[in-house]
Design a protein around this motif. Sequence first.
Motif, PDB file in Angstrom:
ATOM      1  N   GLY A 224      20.113 -13.607  -2.947  1.00  0.00           N
ATOM      2  CA  GLY A 224      19.330 -12.116  -3.546  1.00  0.00           C
ATOM      3  C   GLY A 224      18.864 -12.215  -1.545  1.00  0.00           C
ATOM      4  N   LEU A 225      18.424 -12.855  -0.710  1.00  0.00           N
ATOM      5  CA  LEU A 225      17.533 -12.318   0.311  1.00  0.00           C
ATOM      6  C   LEU A 225      18.930 -11.706   1.134  1.00  0.00           C
ATOM      7  CD1 LEU A 225      15.305 -15.318   1.801  1.00  0.00           C
ATOM      8  CD2 LEU A 225      14.773 -12.816   0.698  1.00  0.00           C
ATOM      9  N   GLU A 226      20.146 -12.654   1.181  1.00  0.00           N
ATOM     10  CA  GLU A 226      21.237 -12.459   2.639  1.00  0.00           C
ATOM     11  C   GLU A 226      21.752 -10.198   1.744  1.00  0.00           C
ATOM     12  OE1 GLU A 226      24.674 -14.591   2.694  1.00  0.00           O
ATOM     13  OE2 GLU A 226      25.802 -12.492   2.420  1.00  0.00           O
ATOM     14  N   ILE A 227      21.757 -10.461   0.779  1.00  0.00           N
ATOM     15  CA  ILE A 227      22.054  -9.472  -0.029  1.00  0.00           C
ATOM     16  C   ILE A 227      20.835  -7.872   0.254  1.00  0.00           C
ATOM     17  CG2 ILE A 227      22.658  -7.323  -2.326  1.00  0.00           C
ATOM     18  CD1 ILE A 227      23.510 -10.223  -3.427  1.00  0.00           C
ATOM     19  N   GLY A 228      19.787  -8.491   0.069  1.00  0.00           N
ATOM     20  CA  GLY A 228      18.542  -7.687   0.142  1.00  0.00           C
ATOM     21  C   GLY A 228      18.428  -7.210   2.176  1.00  0.00           C
ATOM     22  N   ASP A 229      18.661  -8.815   2.540  1.00  0.00           N
ATOM     23  CA  ASP A 229      18.045  -8.042   4.425  1.00  0.00           C
ATOM     24  C   ASP A 229      19.826  -7.185   4.307  1.00  0.00           C
ATOM     25  OD1 ASP A 229      16.462  -9.531   4.696  1.00  0.00           O
ATOM     26  OD2 ASP A 229      17.640 -11.136   4.910  1.00  0.00           O
ATOM     27  N   ASN A 230      21.368  -7.367   4.326  1.00  0.00           N
ATOM     28  CA  ASN A 230      22.571  -6.316   4.205  1.00  0.00           C
ATOM     29  C   ASN A 230      21.814  -4.890   3.937  1.00  0.00           C
ATOM     30  OD1 ASN A 230      24.862  -6.620   5.474  1.00  0.00           O
ATOM     31  ND2 ASN A 230      25.877  -5.575   3.272  1.00  0.00           N
ATOM     32  N   ALA A 231      20.813  -4.868   2.529  1.00  0.00           N
ATOM     33  CA  ALA A 231      20.549  -3.740   2.524  1.00  0.00           C
ATOM     34  C   ALA A 231      20.271  -2.627   2.920  1.00  0.00           C
ATOM     35  CB  ALA A 231      20.188  -3.850   0.850  1.00  0.00           C
ATOM     36  N   HIS A 232      19.106  -3.735   3.726  1.00  0.00           N
ATOM     37  CA  HIS A 232      18.078  -2.808   4.727  1.00  0.00           C
ATOM     38  C   HIS A 232      18.359  -2.560   5.870  1.00  0.00           C
ATOM     39  CE1 HIS A 232      13.866  -5.144   2.750  1.00  0.00           C
ATOM     40  NE2 HIS A 232      14.109  -4.017   3.059  1.00  0.00           N
ATOM     41  N   ALA A 233      20.265  -3.345   6.354  1.00  0.00           N
ATOM     42  CA  ALA A 233      20.738  -3.215   7.553  1.00  0.00           C
ATOM     43  C   ALA A 233      21.365  -1.870   7.396  1.00  0.00           C
ATOM     44  CB  ALA A 233      21.509  -4.426   8.019  1.00  0.00           C
ATOM     45  N   ARG A 289      19.867   8.733  18.079  1.00  0.00           N
ATOM     46  CA  ARG A 289      21.691   9.356  17.827  1.00  0.00           C
ATOM     47  C   ARG A 289      22.066   8.249  18.196  1.00  0.00           C
ATOM     48  NH1 ARG A 289      23.174  14.850  19.285  1.00  0.00           N
ATOM     49  NH2 ARG A 289      22.457  15.184  17.058  1.00  0.00           N
ATOM     50  N   ASN A 290      22.633   7.563  19.658  1.00  0.00           N
ATOM     51  CA  ASN A 290      23.083   6.263  19.844  1.00  0.00           C
ATOM     52  C   ASN A 290      22.654   4.558  19.547  1.00  0.00           C
ATOM     53  OD1 ASN A 290      23.868   7.930  21.484  1.00  0.00           O
ATOM     54  ND2 ASN A 290      22.361   7.822  23.699  1.00  0.00           N
ATOM     55  N   LEU A 291      21.577   5.151  18.944  1.00  0.00           N
ATOM     56  CA  LEU A 291      21.571   3.665  18.465  1.00  0.00           C
ATOM     57  C   LEU A 291      22.131   3.605  17.096  1.00  0.00           C
ATOM     58  CD1 LEU A 291      17.271   3.144  19.537  1.00  0.00           C
ATOM     59  CD2 LEU A 291      19.531   1.743  20.123  1.00  0.00           C
ATOM     60  N   TYR A 292      21.801   4.400  16.628  1.00  0.00           N
ATOM     61  CA  TYR A 292      22.713   4.903  14.605  1.00  0.00           C
ATOM     62  C   TYR A 292      23.869   4.181  14.583  1.00  0.00           C
ATOM     63  CZ  TYR A 292      23.881   9.633  13.749  1.00  0.00           C
ATOM     64  OH  TYR A 292      24.507  10.436  13.261  1.00  0.00           O
ATOM     65  N   GLN A 293      23.962   5.314  15.672  1.00  0.00           N
ATOM     66  CA  GLN A 293      25.810   5.618  16.036  1.00  0.00           C
ATOM     67  C   GLN A 293      26.649   3.814  16.384  1.00  0.00           C
ATOM     68  OE1 GLN A 293      26.257   9.086  18.576  1.00  0.00           O
ATOM     69  NE2 GLN A 293      26.995  10.480  16.766  1.00  0.00           N
ATOM     70  N   SER A 294      25.572   3.401  17.492  1.00  0.00           N
ATOM     71  CA  SER A 294      26.324   2.683  17.248  1.00  0.00           C
ATOM     72  C   SER A 294      25.860   0.984  16.289  1.00  0.00           C
ATOM     73  CB  SER A 294      24.752   1.125  18.267  1.00  0.00           C
ATOM     74  OG  SER A 294      25.152  -0.002  18.721  1.00  0.00           O
ATOM     75  N   GLY A 295      25.330   1.100  15.768  1.00  0.00           N
ATOM     76  CA  GLY A 295      24.833   0.216  14.757  1.00  0.00           C
ATOM     77  C   GLY A 295      26.098   0.389  13.513  1.00  0.00           C
ATOM     78  N   GLU A 307      20.099  -5.699  14.442  1.00  0.00           N
ATOM     79  CA  GLU A 307      19.354  -6.424  14.825  1.00  0.00           C
ATOM     80  C   GLU A 307      19.310  -4.483  15.582  1.00  0.00           C
ATOM     81  OE1 GLU A 307      19.824  -7.919  19.001  1.00  0.00           O
ATOM     82  OE2 GLU A 307      17.525  -7.133  19.724  1.00  0.00           O
ATOM     83  N   VAL A 308      20.839  -3.732  16.217  1.00  0.00           N
ATOM     84  CA  VAL A 308      20.757  -2.433  16.321  1.00  0.00           C
ATOM     85  C   VAL A 308      19.708  -1.377  15.874  1.00  0.00           C
ATOM     86  CG1 VAL A 308      22.821  -1.623  15.782  1.00  0.00           C
ATOM     87  CG2 VAL A 308      21.858  -0.645  17.895  1.00  0.00           C
ATOM     88  N   ALA A 309      20.686  -2.093  13.771  1.00  0.00           N
ATOM     89  CA  ALA A 309      20.321  -1.266  13.097  1.00  0.00           C
ATOM     90  C   ALA A 309      18.580  -0.709  13.110  1.00  0.00           C
ATOM     91  CB  ALA A 309      20.406  -1.397  11.349  1.00  0.00           C
ATOM     92  N   ALA A 310      17.935  -2.161  13.251  1.00  0.00           N
ATOM     93  CA  ALA A 310      16.118  -2.186  13.343  1.00  0.00           C
ATOM     94  C   ALA A 310      15.728  -1.322  14.465  1.00  0.00           C
ATOM     95  CB  ALA A 310      16.084  -3.611  13.209  1.00  0.00           C
ATOM     96  N   MET A 311      16.636  -1.471  15.190  1.00  0.00           N
ATOM     97  CA  MET A 311      15.964  -0.175  16.706  1.00  0.00           C
ATOM     98  C   MET A 311      16.022   0.980  16.060  1.00  0.00           C
ATOM     99  SD  MET A 311      17.891  -2.544  19.766  1.00  0.00           S
ATOM    100  CE  MET A 311      17.849  -4.084  20.271  1.00  0.00           C
ATOM    101  N   ALA A 312      17.354   1.443  16.058  1.00  0.00           N
ATOM    102  CA  ALA A 312      17.270   2.808  15.247  1.00  0.00           C
ATOM    103  C   ALA A 312      16.310   2.799  14.376  1.00  0.00           C
ATOM    104  CB  ALA A 312      18.927   2.945  14.359  1.00  0.00           C
ATOM    105  N   LYS A 313      15.768   2.825  13.752  1.00  0.00           N
ATOM    106  CA  LYS A 313      14.778   3.113  12.291  1.00  0.00           C
ATOM    107  C   LYS A 313      13.284   2.993  13.859  1.00  0.00           C
ATOM    108  CE  LYS A 313      13.440   1.293   8.981  1.00  0.00           C
ATOM    109  NZ  LYS A 313      12.071   1.349   8.081  1.00  0.00           N
ATOM    110  N   SER A 314      13.404   1.258  13.818  1.00  0.00           N
ATOM    111  CA  SER A 314      12.015   1.360  14.739  1.00  0.00           C
ATOM    112  C   SER A 314      11.970   2.887  16.009  1.00  0.00           C
ATOM    113  CB  SER A 314      11.650  -0.393  15.147  1.00  0.00           C
ATOM    114  OG  SER A 314      10.829  -0.564  16.333  1.00  0.00           O
ATOM    115  N   TYR A 315      12.471   2.305  17.082  1.00  0.00           N
ATOM    116  CA  TYR A 315      12.254   3.334  17.902  1.00  0.00           C
ATOM    117  C   TYR A 315      12.534   5.206  16.987  1.00  0.00           C
ATOM    118  CZ  TYR A 315      13.385   6.881  21.293  1.00  0.00           C
ATOM    119  OH  TYR A 315      13.331   7.213  22.667  1.00  0.00           O
ATOM    120  N   GLY A 316      12.931   5.521  16.354  1.00  0.00           N
ATOM    121  CA  GLY A 316      13.561   6.516  15.979  1.00  0.00           C
ATOM    122  C   GLY A 316      12.036   7.048  14.887  1.00  0.00           C
TER     123      GLY A 316
END
Length: 373
Positions: A224-233, A289-295, A307-316
């Motif tokens: 469950g946690l793994e799937i939740g984390d994957n959905a978050h990413a 844009r660069n962060l989400y495209q990298s993710g 990690e880059v997914a978290a950066m895209a949302k945190s920064y953006g």
Amino acid sequence: MTNQLVIANQMLQHMITEFTANELAPLDMQIDQQQDYPAGLFQKVVDNGLLATTLPAEYGGAGFNFEAAAEALERMATGNASMAVTLEGHFKTIEQFVKYGSPELNAKYLPSAAHRIFAFSQTEPSGGSNPTGISSRAIRQGDNWVISGDKIMITNGGLAEVYCVLAKTEDDRLAVFVVDKDMPGFSFGKREDFIGLRGVPVGEIVMDHIVVPSYHLLGEVGQGLEIGDNAHADARVLMGAVLAGILDHELTIAVDYAKERKALTTPLYQLQVTQQKITDVAIARENTRNLYQSGASKKVAGQAYDEVAAMAKSYGSRAAVLGGDEVLQILGGYGYSREYPIEHLIRDARAMELAEGSIEKMNLEITKAEINK
Ligand SMILES: Cc1cc2nc3c(=O)[nH]c(=O)nc-3n(C[C@H](O)[C@H](O)[C@H](O)COP(=O)(O)OP(=O)(O)OC[C@H]3O[C@@H](n4cnc5c(N)ncnc54)[C@H](O)[C@@H]3O)c2cc1C
């Protein structure tokens, strides 16, 4: 990418640009004020095949990859961020079926994802940041699971028809199950009166002893946690795209106004103080844009992207809130008025400092990833 895929992607982006300009942007202010999509608008999204964007072709979808889907959401969010977030919630849930669903489960549900919204439900009244504390239960009874619990703040709650829900089994292991709004024991609760993204219904679902067959388990018990984390990413990449779209919308408002409005005889854009604000927002849009495209490209290439997914949302999300505030200032008193869209863009962006994991949780994850490198 083959030439055929490049052309298909260009056609998708062209269609999204047209749909946004003709159907969404003109209703942007109305959607915010009404706190809902006008009658018929969501059906147009379905009729244009947008729910099926990422759905694999074997289930009747268009089969676009995550990079194409993210770019589409950026384009859509330049006209209306709510509808882009409605699709984000759907796309990220489909991804979990594709990655974790059994052939039997996917054969039953995925074909309907072209016309029915899917949602991912983790948060409970006890809190969203720490999912191990949830109370929802799944009890095994013969060949079935019986699921009870209360999920709140679910994106597309009420609009969605299929829900992935995180629950604990009798031995306290976390697992994800699929429930359908038409099942006995399922009901909708309160819709949140959120200050931003007001078109998106975000609400509660109540599960009172819903009986589902054993194959409604997504992945395995304990995953469950793994799937939740994957959905978050996945969601964070897509929300990064939405935030790049909001930043682009903010920039358009700033540029248009700074060209028109004069400080006595000088257009605002010729003032250094305005130039600094426009520059800040333009750089933030490119960074987001660069962060989400990298993710998105890492995900498509099968590389780690959380990690880059978290950066895209945190920064953006922070950048779009601050950028909106800068643009509000360029507009002077009009910027503070509900007659201009900039105030609602700030409210829309603010939601994404919370949804799909708070900024604090994302920053914790980014720091952990850096420390463990
Ligand atoms: C627009 C919107 C859409 C949403 N859609 C969904 C959805 O589709 N599905 C779903 O399941 N949920 C959804 N949510 C809920 C969202 O995921 C939660 O709001 C979020 O995870 C935070 O949980 P909480 O609100 O319970 O706050 P809490 O978990 O109670 O946290 C309160 C504060 O404490 C901080 N905090 C808590 N724990 C820690 C920690 N360990 N370290 C550092 N800081 C911490 C948080 O950052 C926050 O600032 C949505 C929320 C919004 C606003």
